[in-house]
Each structure stands twice: as C-alpha cells, then as structure tokens.
Scaffold this active site. Structure first.
Site, PDB file in Angstrom:
ATOM      1  N   THR A 100     -95.951  12.582 -47.867  1.00 30.28           N
ATOM      2  CA  THR A 100     -97.095  11.697 -48.135  1.00 30.28           C
ATOM      3  C   THR A 100     -97.044  11.151 -49.561  1.00 30.28           C
ATOM      4  OG1 THR A 100     -98.290  13.720 -48.648  1.00 30.28           O
ATOM      5  CG2 THR A 100     -98.764  12.711 -46.523  1.00 30.28           C
ATOM      6  N   ASP A 115     -93.086  16.860 -56.744  1.00 33.93           N
ATOM      7  CA  ASP A 115     -92.369  18.022 -57.276  1.00 33.93           C
ATOM      8  C   ASP A 115     -92.503  18.099 -58.794  1.00 33.93           C
ATOM      9  OD1 ASP A 115     -91.661  18.149 -54.664  1.00 33.93           O
ATOM     10  OD2 ASP A 115     -89.552  17.666 -54.965  1.00 33.93           O
ATOM     11  N   GLY A 174     -85.199  23.703 -51.047  1.00 37.65           N
ATOM     12  CA  GLY A 174     -86.400  22.877 -50.940  1.00 37.65           C
ATOM     13  C   GLY A 174     -87.540  23.427 -51.777  1.00 37.65           C
TER      14      GLY A 174
END
Ligand code: GLA
Length: 385
Positions: free
Chosen positions: A35, A171, A123
């Site tokens: 998103t 991130d 990840g």
C-alpha cells in the site's frame, strides 16, 4: 559480534583511531502490504535486531567498506563513486553516499565496518537498515543535522535510483522512526504518523522465516508497482485521484467492468481492501480486540495470495500451517513477498507448540527448514554511546 569485537576488527582493517558507532533496526510489517507506493496506510514495527556501523573519516579521499556478513570489501576513490558494483551488498551504502554527493556534501574519505544480524533476504528490511545506518552516520560525521524525515527520503531515493527497486517509503520510515514496543501507523502520502503501543499482553509476535531465497524479487516487485499505475489509469475514468488508495471499497465495488485485464483488477482490489484493513486493524489494536486484529492479518494474507499474487508456495505453506495451529490468532506474510517471512500472533502459552507444529508441517510440505524469531520491538536508528 559485539561492539568490542567490531572495534578490534575495525582496527585490524583500517588501523587504530577514534571511531563512532551507530545502529539501525530491521522492521516487521503487521499489516498494510504493497500500500505504501500507492499512497496508503501501513503498520510496521522496528525490530531489536539490525545493523551496526563503526566508522571514521580518513584522509585518503577513499571510501573503504567492509562487513562481517560477506567477504566482499571495497576501497574506492570518493571522486569516482557513481556506479553500481555488480549485485554486491556495498550498493546500499554506496547509493546513500551518492545521494549525499548529489546534494553537494563532500564526504571525502571514510572507513566503514558494518555488522548485521537481520537474516538476509528475509523481507525484514536488511537493506533499509544498512541505508539508514549509513545515512545517520554520515549526517553525524559531517555534522549536517539533516531532518530525520529528509534522511528517510534520501535512503528511499538511494534504493529507487541506485539499487533500482521502486520501493515505497515504509521500510526506511519504520527503521528511521520506530518506537520500542510499538507499531507505527503511517500515512505514506502525507507522512503523518502515530505511535501505536503494542498492548498484546498474553500474546507474542513470532516471525517465521521460510528460508526460501527471494528470486527475481526486485523485478516482480517493480512489475506490481507498474500494474498499480495501470489500475490507477483505469479507475481515473470514473474518479479523478492521485493514488489507488483514494478510492474506498464502496466506490470500487461494481467497477470490475472497467478492467479489460482481470489481473489489473485484482491488483487494485488488493490495494484498496488492504488499505481499509489497516484502518480496521489500528482500531482493533487500540481497543484491545486482538481476535479481530488476527482475523484481519489472515484476510491480508489471502488477498496477497489470491489478488496480489506475491506469496508463493512456501509462504502459503508456512501461513496455512500456522492457521492450523491452536492459539494462533493471525498469520500472514510480511514485506514484499516472493519468499521471506511470515508474522504470527500467537498465544504465549503455545509458542513452543506453534514452533514445533509449523516447523514440521512446513518441512513436510516444502522440504525446507523454517527458522523462528521472537519479534522483540526496538527503537529507531541512532548513535550508540
Ligand atoms: C518492500 C518495500 C516496501 C513495501 C513492501 C510491501 O518491503 O521496500 O516499500 O512496498 O515491500 O508492503
């Protein structure tokens, strides 16, 4: 390696002298996947593991880079920084150094030794962690005093322009702004955020690593980014909007007829529904409704699996093994997908059972050995005293 061992290694590599030490965490995203580059909401947390960097200036006008994680080292003239070096880990710090250069800062010479304890390619944002630790260290070394959000944007630009991954801002933001024992509820367009305390008494966040190498992750990721811009063009026929997340689920319903390509329809469906799930998840967390929070995590995974198609056999296997385990409120993939980790909300008293059940079910489905980490939630990147 602890800081003392790192200092010794630093002295062996570059000689003795005064150094500065910095740390940046990794992150786990609780909900709100894919998103961020659609102007939407996300809910990540900074982790207590991450990347340590020891550095100092040198008078050689050379950038010297080493890590305890890989053998590859570099020694490059500052004047020539500008090109990627294969697919080496040094591209993350180099991309950041280049961003400073492009803003007119003369770094000159610097010696750097990195050491990370984030599982690689899992990840959990090892790349954003290396980028942020580099950025805050250079900012301090040159006494630039750049605003934290500007440093975050600089790191994202390094990843987009140098590494070539068209990532959003989640991130770098989580790594640069996270708070201990909390999640960060971030609006990725306005960059307004709220710290949400993780009051999950009696439950633990457990991260499960599929240990499936993420192949072609960057190119598949960039493909999703461009599919979203195609979807946006389609939906602009009925509503002028800047980002996919400007459309509500109610507005989106009944618009499937606009899409010639069902794949593009499914991408939009994921983004719009996922954005709504973040809002629901934040209110569930704030009101202590962990059952609902877990249910939303499950729905998120299903949407990423069926509509966004970024999960794959390994992530689906590890998540379904979790769903089949008693005492698990929610389980989903976290991060970009295509391998990597799942995040699980597990009742404290069954954590050990969870680990052994999921490990054995996952192994019999995939032949791979999963790894598990207790997600302890740490603070944002900063200087180590
Ligand atoms: C990667 C990217 C982030 C975000 C996630 C998916 O981690 O770096 O910007 O898009 O994938 O939510």
């Amino acid at each position: 390696m602890d800081t003392v061992q790192l200092e010794t290694m630093f002295a062996n590599l570059y000689g003795n002298s005064e150094t500065r030490v910095f740390f940046a965490p990794g992150r786990v995203n609780l909900i709100g996947e894919h998103t961020d580059y659609n102007g939407g909401y996300v809910l990540p947390c900074a982790l207590s593991f991450g990347t340590t960097l020891i550095l100092r200036k040198n008078k050689l006008n050379r950038i010297r880079l080493a890590t305890t994680n890989f053998d590859f080292r570099a020694d490059l003239p500052w004047a020539e920084i500008g090109d990627k070096v294969g697919n080496e880990w040094i591209n993350y710090p180099l991309g950041v150094l280049l961003q400073f250069k492009q803003r007119g800062f003369n770094i000159g010479g610097v010696d750097m030794l990195f050491s990370g304890n984030i599982p690689n390619g899992a990840g959990l944002s090892s790349s954003a962690s290396i980028e942020m630790v580099t950025a805050i260290a250079i900012d301090d070394l040159l006494d630039i005093k750049m605003d934290r959000v500007e440093l975050i944007k600089l790191c994202r630009a390094a990843e987009n322009q140098f590494v070539g991954m068209n990532c959003g801002i989640m991130d770098q933001f989580a790594v640069g702004m996270g708070h201990k024992n909390s999640a960060l509820f971030l609006n990725c367009r306005s960059l307004e955020y709220k710290i949400i305390p993780m009051n999950i008494g009696g439950f633990s966040l457990v991260i499960a690593n599929t240990n499936k190498r993420r192949e072609l992750a960057a190119s598949k990721y960039n493909e999703r980014v461009s599919e979203c811009s195609t979807a946006l063009k389609v939906l602009r026929q009925v509503k002028p909007m800047a980002d996919l997340t400007d459309m509500s689920i109610a507005e989106f319903s009944g618009l499937e007829y606009l899409f010639e390509d069902t794949t593009i329809f499914k991408r939009a469906k994921h983004v719009i529904s996922e954005n709504d799930r973040v809002l629901q998840a934040v209110s569930a967390l704030s009101s202590g409704n962990l059952t609902l929070f877990g249910e939303l995590m499950n729905q998120s995974h299903i949407s990423l699996r069926d509509d966004y198609e970024v999960t794959g056999f390994e992530l689906d296997s590890i998540v379904s093994a979790a769903w089949n385990t008693k005492g698990v409120l929610g389980a989903r993939m976290t991060g970009a997908g295509f391998g990597g980790c799942s995040v699980n909300l597990v009742k404290d008293s069954v954590v050990q059972d969870f680990i052994s059940n999921v490990a054995s079910a996952y192994n019999s489905l995939t032949g791979l050995t999963a790894e598990f980490y207790n997600a302890s939630l740490g603070d944002a990147a900063g200087k180590v005293d």
